[in-house]
Design a protein around this motif. Sequence first.
Motif, PDB file in Angstrom:
ATOM      1  N   GLN A 104       0.822  -1.214   0.000  1.00 47.66           N
ATOM      2  CA  GLN A 104       0.000   0.000   0.000  1.00 47.66           C
ATOM      3  C   GLN A 104       0.854   1.261   0.000  1.00 47.66           C
ATOM      4  N   THR A 105       1.954   1.230   0.732  1.00 39.58           N
ATOM      5  CA  THR A 105       2.821   2.388   0.775  1.00 39.58           C
ATOM      6  C   THR A 105       4.209   1.974   1.242  1.00 39.58           C
ATOM      7  N   ARG A 106       5.217   2.782   0.925  1.00 41.83           N
ATOM      8  CA  ARG A 106       6.582   2.479   1.364  1.00 41.83           C
ATOM      9  C   ARG A 106       7.273   3.755   1.804  1.00 41.83           C
TER      10      ARG A 106
END
Length: 115
Positions: A104-106
């Motif tokens: 989803q996000t990094r």
Amino acid sequence: VQLVESGGGSVQPGGSLKLSCAASGFNFRGSHMSWQRQTPGKELEWVSSIFNDGVFKTYADSVKGRFAISRDNTNNTLYLQLNDLKTEDTAMYFCAKGWEKNIQTRGQGTQVTVS
């Protein structure tokens, strides 16, 4: 969601590093987490994932037996212990929210250089 990696650096082949990722802004305890890495000019590579409870872990074949993922749900921190480092492990390492390729996000990443 905020993910801030630290712990990267330069080491000789065979050396070790421990990466950390401070997480905030989401339910860390309830989230599966991962590490990814990328070398300039190459695709993002999945490295390892860990279940939200820390019980189940998976690794890419290229790092299995050398890297170890762990987490501290009390302090909202994800870790990656890198042992027996090889020159081909040189990359930017990213902490990521999600499981394996379902990210989803990094974070912004921390550089690991083995030479």
